[in-house]
Every structure is written in C-alpha cells, then in structure tokens.
Design an enzyme around this catalytic site. Structure first.
Site, PDB file in Angstrom:
ATOM      1  N   ASP A  85      37.711  44.937  47.258  1.00 40.96           N
ATOM      2  CA  ASP A  85      37.667  44.136  48.484  1.00 40.96           C
ATOM      3  C   ASP A  85      38.624  44.721  49.527  1.00 40.96           C
ATOM      4  O   ASP A  85      38.282  44.818  50.714  1.00 40.96           O
ATOM      5  CB  ASP A  85      38.033  42.678  48.174  1.00 40.96           C
ATOM      6  CG  ASP A  85      38.008  41.812  49.414  1.00 40.96           C
ATOM      7  OD1 ASP A  85      36.907  41.490  49.893  1.00 40.96           O
ATOM      8  OD2 ASP A  85      39.099  41.480  49.931  1.00 40.96           O
ATOM      9  N   LYS A 110      37.668  46.446  53.290  1.00 44.18           N
ATOM     10  CA  LYS A 110      38.338  46.110  54.555  1.00 44.18           C
ATOM     11  C   LYS A 110      39.018  47.340  55.151  1.00 44.18           C
ATOM     12  O   LYS A 110      38.978  47.555  56.369  1.00 44.18           O
ATOM     13  CB  LYS A 110      39.366  45.004  54.316  1.00 44.18           C
ATOM     14  CG  LYS A 110      38.727  43.680  53.911  1.00 44.18           C
ATOM     15  CD  LYS A 110      39.750  42.730  53.324  1.00 44.18           C
ATOM     16  CE  LYS A 110      39.129  41.390  52.975  1.00 44.18           C
ATOM     17  NZ  LYS A 110      39.992  40.553  52.137  1.00 44.18           N
TER      18      LYS A 110
HETATM   19  N1  HSE Z   1      38.547  37.408  48.627  1.00 45.22           N
HETATM   20  C1  HSE Z   1      39.112  37.761  49.862  1.00 45.22           C
HETATM   21  C2  HSE Z   1      40.627  37.725  49.746  1.00 45.22           C
HETATM   22  C3  HSE Z   1      38.654  36.814  50.938  1.00 45.22           C
HETATM   23  O1  HSE Z   1      41.137  37.149  48.780  1.00 45.22           O
HETATM   24  O2  HSE Z   1      41.303  38.268  50.610  1.00 45.22           O
HETATM   25  C4  HSE Z   1      39.069  37.251  52.308  1.00 45.22           C
HETATM   26  O3  HSE Z   1      38.393  38.385  52.701  1.00 45.22           O
END
Ligand code: HSE
Ligand code: NAP
Length: 429
Positions: free
Chosen positions: A202, A206
């Site tokens: 994740d 980003k």
């Molecule tokens: N799962 C992601 C986090 C959500 O914990 O940052 C926000 O993008």
C-alpha cells in the site's frame, strides 16, 4: 447553476462517509463551490446493509459498471478498491462516457494510472485522487499545485496509517502485532486485504503516485524496493529507543546519480526529527525542493472522516470546473523514470543477530562485516546464561546495500546465528 449529480460506487468506510456528507451537507456546500451537490446513484454489493445514512433519493445499481455507464450523474466516485475490475471497468466506462472520475484507489492508479489519465485527458476530463495518498493530507494538491514550480529532490514519509498505528501502539502499550492489527481493521484503517498494508505494498502504491507528481514521470510501481513491517519485533522497537531512534515504515523517493531511487521499508528515524513524533494513524510527508526548501505535511492517513475530506475536495474541484492533468504533467508527455538500482543505495544499518553466547562469536560477526569493508559505529549485547541465544545489535557506518547483503549472507553461512539476521536501514534527515 444546476446541482452537481454525484454517483458513488462503494459504500464502505469511505463511500458511506462521502455519501453522508453529500446527503446531509450537499446544499450547504454550494456556498463553497457554487453548485449544490446531489447524490443521484449508488452501488455496493449488499443492498440490505445499513450504511448509516439515508440513500432514499439515490438510484441503486447492483452493478457499478452499469452505474458508470448509464446513471444520471455528472461525476463518478469510485470507492470500491482493487487494482482490477469492477473498479477498473467502471472508471473506464465513466471516462468513455465523458464523466469525470474521482477515486481513492491507489492500487488502481499505481497499475493503470497512465492509461486512465491519457483516456481522461484526451476527453478533457478530470481524474482526481487526493484521497489515494496519505488520507486527509492534501499532498497531491500540495505537490501538483502549491509546489508546481519547484524541482523536487526528495519526497518521503509515513504513508500507511495501519502500519504506523501498529508500530506506535505496540511501543506504547506492549500489545501484540496481531491484536493491534485487528483493532486497526475494526477502526476502518486497513485495506480489504491487510497484507497490502503490513507487507508495504500500500505504501508502494502511494509512493509511486507521489513520485510521479514530484518528478514528472509515470508511476513505476514495479521498480520500487518493497519490504513490510512483518519482521519488526518488540525487541527492535526497544533497541531503537536505546540508540535514539524510532522505527517507521517509510516510503522514500529521491533523485540520485543513477536516476530515481524508490524504496519502501521499515527505517530507523532519529528522535527529534519530524517523522519520529508521528504517532497512531497519522501520516507525514516531507518534500525537499529547490525553491521552497523543505516542507512537512502531517495529518490523519486513514479512516472515514479524513479520507472523505480528501474525496470531497476533489468533488468540489469538479463542481468548480477546476481540472488539472492527473500527474501534473500531461499524461501523453510522461515516460517511465530512469531507476537507480537498490544495490547501489548507500546508508547505515541497524543489525540484530541472534547468536549462541560463546567465545569468538562477536569476532566472526565483525569479520564478516569487515570483509565487506563495513565499519561498526556502536554495538550492544544483552547477556543471558552462557550457551543461551542472545541478541547482538550493531549500528554500522554507511555502506552500500550490496555489501550489507553479502555480509549478512556470510554471517548466516558461518552458522553462528540461530535465526535470520534483522537489518533495518537508518535514515538521517
Ligand atoms: N490502508 C490504508 C492505510 C488506508 O492504512 O494507510 C489509507 O490509504
Ligand atoms: P471497504 O470498507 O471495504 O468498502 C468497499 C465498498 O465497495 C463496500 O461498500 C463494498 O460493498 C463495495 N464493493 C466491493 N466490491 C464491489 C463490487 N464488486 N460491486 C459493488 N460494490 C462493491 O473499503 P474502504 O476502506 O471504504 O476503501 C475504499 C477505497 O478507498 C479503497 O480503494 C481504499 O484503498 C481507499 N482508501 C481507503 C482508506 C481508509 O481509510 N479506509 C483511506 C484512503 C483510501 P459492500 O459494502 O456491500 O460489501
């Protein structure tokens, strides 16, 4: 002016919060953007589920792609998640139909962002994603607009709320990794599959979007070195404190001699620097630029309210008629970055070896490091009874990643360690 008709696909943590804002404040927001907002279509899997908001006036679509293709909407908001269909097909359908798109889906954009941006820009449509990076922090707008005239040298930060929540809660409460992860899921912070959070993917999604906007290139997800927090132990968190650091999962993208270096991994962050004090679900992003110098952005990185705030900022832009190229530079002009190899990365490391406490062990460890020209800055050993396994922790001086990997392989080959060595890179800001 007529109301802006909004269609939302996905009514989970984020989608339900966005729907609630539009239903309860849509008329009032007209004073901010010149048009009332009206929720006219929604889609989710389970029609019977209570979303905590009355959706009475909105048309229900069992199929989100159908919603994108045919609902009476002026903007399509994709809040289902996932890099593939139905999110991808629904976004493509909205663009094909001439409807602007807003999404919080970093996985989708990290994989298909350039193709989708080209399709949207060819039709003069917005494809906005403020909520996809760092939750409630308006970092896409900051880089794309506020810092638009700068040459960005480095952009880095804490980009995953779930991991920061886990690391800081484990440290402050002594609770277990699994227990704190379950709590982060209950609070709506984690991805549908939380291995994306804890495995670092994740953050990588980003980071490649941030790097694209910062450096003017296409997102290059497959070129990011990615490690997660699965192997960070309470012992490492404790040792970090003793040495004057805190462990954070960072995403870092920098211009280096060999091109653009992009990496995601747990890192030792010195106490007293801005990132070290970022706790809980908070994220923080630092941009090092030629004109503005260093700027730091901090805020809640996940959860219903902060993420809905970011989605709504994109909705207001569409209502105002504001449209910028998705990645700052027009999508037809951006290409893949020249990527620097991770092996060439140079930095200091925290190393933790678990060894049987017997004469000569430290000499073996030192020899393996010295053979790769790695010098030790400080060392700590916790004693137990002779013959028992004990942790030996070393902080090294700067060395190349390649040398560090070779030295650790050599240590394992000697047989003095009882488990894989732990290596955490040290960042000096
Ligand atoms: N799962 C992601 C986090 C959500 O914990 O940052 C926000 O993008
Ligand atoms: P979520 O709570 O799991 O909600 C997903 C929603 O999508 C649910 O309403 C689900 O329907 C619906 N959905 C899933 N598959 C569908 C399908 N095939 N057809 C129709 N609807 C479908 O997820 P979330 O946390 O709100 O996240 C949504 C997006 O925002 C993701 O891209 C995520 O990465 C991103 N994001 C989340 C956060 C956060 O803090 N949660 C922060 C930033 C970005 P049902 O409810 O009926 O199951």
């Amino acid at each position: 002016m007529t109301a802006l008709r909004v269609g939302i696909a996905g009514l989970g943590t984020v989608g339900a919060a966005v729907a609630k804002i539009i239903v309860e404040n849509g008329a009032a927001l007209a004073s901010r953007c010149g048009r009332a907002l009206q929720l006219t279509a929604v889609s989710a899997r389970d029609r019977a589920k209570d979303r905590g908001v009355s959706l009475g006036a909105a048309e229900w679509f069992a199929d989100p792609v159908k919603l994108a293709q045919s609902a009476p909407i002026d903007v399509f908001v994709e809040l289902m998640g996932g890099e593939g269909d139905p999110a991808k097909a629904a976004v493509e359908a909205a663009i094909a139909r001439g409807v602007p798109v807003i999404t919080a889906n970093k996985a989708l954009l990290a994989h298909h962002g350039v193709a989708l941006a080209k399709a949207a820009e060819a039709k003069g449509l917005a494809l906005n994603y403020e909520a996809a990076v760092a939750g409630g922090i308006p970092i896409v707008k900051a880089l794309r607009e506020g810092l638009g005239a700068n040459r960005v040298e480095r952009v880095y930060g804490i980009l995953n709320g779930t991991c920061n929540y886990i690391l800081t809660t484990m440290e402050s409460s002594g609770r277990s990794f699994a227990d704190v992860l379950a709590e982060a899921q209950r609070l709506g912070y984690a991805e549908a599959d939380p291995t994306f959070d804890i495995g670092g993917m994740d953050t990588a999604h980003k980071l490649c979007l941030l790097a694209a906007v910062a450096f003017g290139n296409a997102p290059a997800l497959d070129e990011i070195h990615v490690e997660g927090i699965e192997r960070v132990s309470p012992m490492d968190i404790m040792f970090a404190r003793e040495f004057g650091f805190r462990i954070k999962l960072l995403g870092l993208a920098s211009r280096v001699n060999g091109g653009i270096e992009q990496r995601v991994h747990p890192a030792m962050v010195p106490l007293g620097t801005p990132l070290a004090d970022v706790d809980g679900v908070f994220n923080a992003v630092v941009a090092d630029c030629n004109l503005a110098g260093k700027s730091v952005y901090e805020g809640r990185g996940a959860g219903a309210g902060p993420t809905a705030s970011a989605v709504m900022s994109d909705v207001l832009d569409v209502a105002r008629g504001v449209r910028l190229p998705t990645f700052g530079a027009p999508a037809v002009h951006i290409g893949r970055p020249k990527v620097a190899s991770m092996g060439a990365h140079v930095g200091a490391c925290y190393l933790r070896f678990t060894v049987i406490d017997r004469p000569g062990v430290i000499a073996v460890l030192s020899r393996c490091l010295a053979d790769q020209s790695i010098s030790i800055e400080s060392m700590l050993q916790r004693s137990r009874s002779p013959g028992e396994a004990v942790p030996v922790v070393m902080i090294t001086h700067e060395a190349s990643e390649l040398s560090m990997v070779k030295a650790l392989s050599a240590v394992v080959a000697t047989g003095v360690v009882t488990e894989q060595p732990c290596m955490i890179r040290m960042e000096r800001f």
